[in-house]
Motif scaffolding. Sequence first.
Motif, PDB file in Angstrom:
ATOM      1  N   UNK A 204       0.690  -1.382  -0.247  1.00 15.80           N
ATOM      2  CA  UNK A 204      -0.001  -0.423   0.267  1.00 15.80           C
ATOM      3  C   UNK A 204       1.244   0.963   0.166  1.00 15.80           C
ATOM      4  N   UNK A 205       0.825   2.140  -0.728  1.00 18.08           N
ATOM      5  CA  UNK A 205       1.273   3.253  -1.061  1.00 18.08           C
ATOM      6  C   UNK A 205       1.311   3.846   0.351  1.00 18.08           C
ATOM      7  N   UNK A 206       2.546   5.116   0.654  1.00 17.64           N
ATOM      8  CA  UNK A 206       2.084   5.696   1.785  1.00 17.64           C
ATOM      9  C   UNK A 206       1.376   6.780   1.505  1.00 17.64           C
TER      10      UNK A 206
ATOM     11  N   UNK B 240       3.482   9.591 -19.303  1.00 12.28           N
ATOM     12  CA  UNK B 240       3.144   9.410 -17.306  1.00 12.28           C
ATOM     13  C   UNK B 240       2.890  10.545 -16.304  1.00 12.28           C
ATOM     14  N   UNK B 241       3.224  10.144 -16.031  1.00 11.96           N
ATOM     15  CA  UNK B 241       2.857  11.505 -14.041  1.00 11.96           C
ATOM     16  C   UNK B 241       3.844  11.709 -13.724  1.00 11.96           C
ATOM     17  N   UNK B 242       4.906  13.069 -13.722  1.00 12.24           N
ATOM     18  CA  UNK B 242       5.863  13.331 -12.671  1.00 12.24           C
ATOM     19  C   UNK B 242       5.486  13.540 -11.553  1.00 12.24           C
ATOM     20  N   UNK B 243       6.545  13.478 -10.299  1.00 14.88           N
ATOM     21  CA  UNK B 243       6.594  13.486  -9.437  1.00 14.88           C
ATOM     22  C   UNK B 243       6.601  14.568  -8.974  1.00 14.88           C
ATOM     23  N   UNK B 244       5.303  15.024  -8.170  1.00 12.31           N
ATOM     24  CA  UNK B 244       5.022  15.718  -7.018  1.00 12.31           C
ATOM     25  C   UNK B 244       5.211  15.697  -5.891  1.00 12.31           C
ATOM     26  N   UNK B 245       5.144  17.057  -5.260  1.00 10.87           N
ATOM     27  CA  UNK B 245       5.410  17.208  -3.466  1.00 10.87           C
ATOM     28  C   UNK B 245       4.083  16.235  -2.843  1.00 10.87           C
ATOM     29  N   UNK B 246       2.827  15.720  -3.626  1.00 10.35           N
ATOM     30  CA  UNK B 246       2.068  15.188  -2.974  1.00 10.35           C
ATOM     31  C   UNK B 246       2.394  13.200  -2.805  1.00 10.35           C
ATOM     32  N   UNK B 247       3.859  13.013  -3.075  1.00 10.56           N
ATOM     33  CA  UNK B 247       4.493  11.521  -2.953  1.00 10.56           C
ATOM     34  C   UNK B 247       5.524  11.751  -2.009  1.00 10.56           C
ATOM     35  N   UNK B 248       5.950  10.621  -1.007  1.00 12.98           N
ATOM     36  CA  UNK B 248       6.876  10.517  -0.611  1.00 12.98           C
ATOM     37  C   UNK B 248       8.374  10.650  -1.015  1.00 12.98           C
ATOM     38  N   UNK B 249       9.155  11.745  -0.839  1.00  9.57           N
ATOM     39  CA  UNK B 249      10.271  11.657  -2.016  1.00  9.57           C
ATOM     40  C   UNK B 249      11.293  10.083  -1.077  1.00  9.57           C
ATOM     41  N   UNK B 250      11.377   9.630   0.127  1.00 14.99           N
ATOM     42  CA  UNK B 250      12.209   9.094   0.352  1.00 14.99           C
ATOM     43  C   UNK B 250      11.650   7.370   0.447  1.00 14.99           C
ATOM     44  N   UNK B 251      11.750   6.499  -0.211  1.00 18.47           N
ATOM     45  CA  UNK B 251      11.011   5.092  -1.211  1.00 18.47           C
ATOM     46  C   UNK B 251      11.711   4.097   0.449  1.00 18.47           C
ATOM     47  N   UNK B 252      10.989   3.486   1.276  1.00 20.10           N
ATOM     48  CA  UNK B 252      11.567   2.448   1.759  1.00 20.10           C
ATOM     49  C   UNK B 252      12.049   1.167   1.460  1.00 20.10           C
ATOM     50  N   UNK B 253      12.623   0.807   1.883  1.00 23.76           N
ATOM     51  CA  UNK B 253      13.363  -0.465   1.248  1.00 23.76           C
ATOM     52  C   UNK B 253      11.872  -1.784   1.374  1.00 23.76           C
ATOM     53  N   UNK B 254      12.758  -2.652  -0.133  1.00 26.92           N
ATOM     54  CA  UNK B 254      11.204  -3.474  -0.594  1.00 26.92           C
ATOM     55  C   UNK B 254      10.061  -2.942  -1.362  1.00 26.92           C
TER      56      UNK B 254
ATOM     57  N   UNK C 175       6.329   3.628 -10.254  1.00 28.60           N
ATOM     58  CA  UNK C 175       5.215   3.728  -9.581  1.00 28.60           C
ATOM     59  C   UNK C 175       3.700   3.414  -9.650  1.00 28.60           C
ATOM     60  N   UNK C 176       3.011   2.998  -9.541  1.00 25.49           N
ATOM     61  CA  UNK C 176       1.377   2.737  -9.319  1.00 25.49           C
ATOM     62  C   UNK C 176       1.270   2.983  -8.106  1.00 25.49           C
ATOM     63  N   UNK C 177       0.588   4.342  -7.993  1.00 21.08           N
ATOM     64  CA  UNK C 177       0.012   5.281  -7.148  1.00 21.08           C
ATOM     65  C   UNK C 177      -1.673   4.962  -7.143  1.00 21.08           C
TER      66      UNK C 177
END
Length: 483
Positions: free
Chosen positions: A191-193, A350-364, A437-439
């Motif tokens: 599940x996405x953050x 495709x959509x570009x990253x924006x500030x609504x998504x986490x910047x630091x991705x966790x392991x896995x 990524x698929x969010x």
Amino acid sequence: MLPAILGCVLLLATRTVAQQVPPVACPQYFEYLSFNQQFVGRITMHHDPRYEDNVLRVEFSQRGRLGSNYIGSLSLWDDEETVKFNLRNGRPILYRVDFPTPGVLPKLTQIVINDAVVCQASPYPPSSVTLSLSHSLRSTSVPLFSLQPQLPQQFPRPQRPIWQTEVRQPQTPVPAPVPPPQRPTPGTTPAPAPRPVQTQAPAPQPRQQAGAVPQSLGQLDGICGRERAVTTPLIFHGVQVARGQLPWMVALFERRETGVNFFCGGTLVSASTVLTAAHCFRMSGREISANQAAVSLGRNTLDLVSAGELRQVSTLVIHDEYTIDNFTDADIALLRMSTPVSFSDFIKPICLWNENYRLQLPSGYVSYVAGWGADEVGNVNTRIAKMTNTDILTETECIRGLKSRDGVMKVTERTICASNKQGAGPCYGDSGGGLMLQENDVWLLRGVVSAGQQLANRCDLSQPVIYTDVARHINWVRQHLWF
């Protein structure tokens, strides 16, 4: 990997492979061809000038069972202009048959043109499978002379298909896709953050008129990152990409006097802009300019004869912090196409990253990568694009997994590392493709394929693959974007 369309004669299956070649009931219409141990079928067929729609149906019988839902394909052998010329002049039309199982040649059992059976043979006994393929060719051209009752003895030598091209491997380890991947399915991605809560609902975007080109990132919000409803079944556990899936995937070709050479992947991010890797265009001992490049869109295949679009490149902008010595840190280039594309089910950004998504991705964290690069069985490129899932690694995990000091030096604060426990991932020829990524059912571009590791002149996917983090360069991307 750099396929080159150089004139090359396809060889008839020789005695060395004769034991693999089934008997052919109608050699005047069908033949097996081989090149570098790759096998295809070729059909030579006259079309009746009384028909505007010519429907060719063929059936094959293959022993055993298929390992997937893919049953092969039937397509035109020549380019569009050659086909039109042959139709106008009453010449035969050539078709290419691609078989579903590498190294296994099914037996031709039937050819039907416009409901008339022209060739028939008995199938293999059980257990066997029937492969049914068809192709419809519409023509409003009238031949300049009537058809001859018999086929001519010689035909013009066809151009070498794009998938049978040679590949130049970059001097620095540069990745391209290697399966055994898996197509994202509901429930396979963690599940996405949670996104930051918006204090104000975004203003609704005006509906775009048909053919209108979005002029801002805001106007792309309701369009980008959304696939059409794709019903084509994926094969081999999701390795192959069906047309209409990942409609932002593009293939980059180098234009030469002898033809075009595939050399890198890329991602459509607006109607005029493709994002790719800078090292695809500028690397030690090699440089490609904007006017030498072409962009293939709306295709899941490297065959330019297939449905899709081809665009010239008018402008190339390489990240101003890109360096050849430490290329992964800012390995980004933007291409401006000569004319914008119209969005459809098969061509979409495709959509570009924006500030609504986490910047630091966790392991896995599960991400995805796709392309036409070298595969695990030694093919220098795959004719049909393939994709795989790959797990995000922390910087510490990445450095621990790399076996060379040079590889460790390529890891910076502006890179992302990812790997796949099954040894699937990008390989030679996948450079420039996107780490996706698929969010919440929306696809997001997070990275660009930059570097991988080698072992005995092959991609070593037991080690992490390094991607330039597009999110860390998002301001630069936004400043240089064309709409």
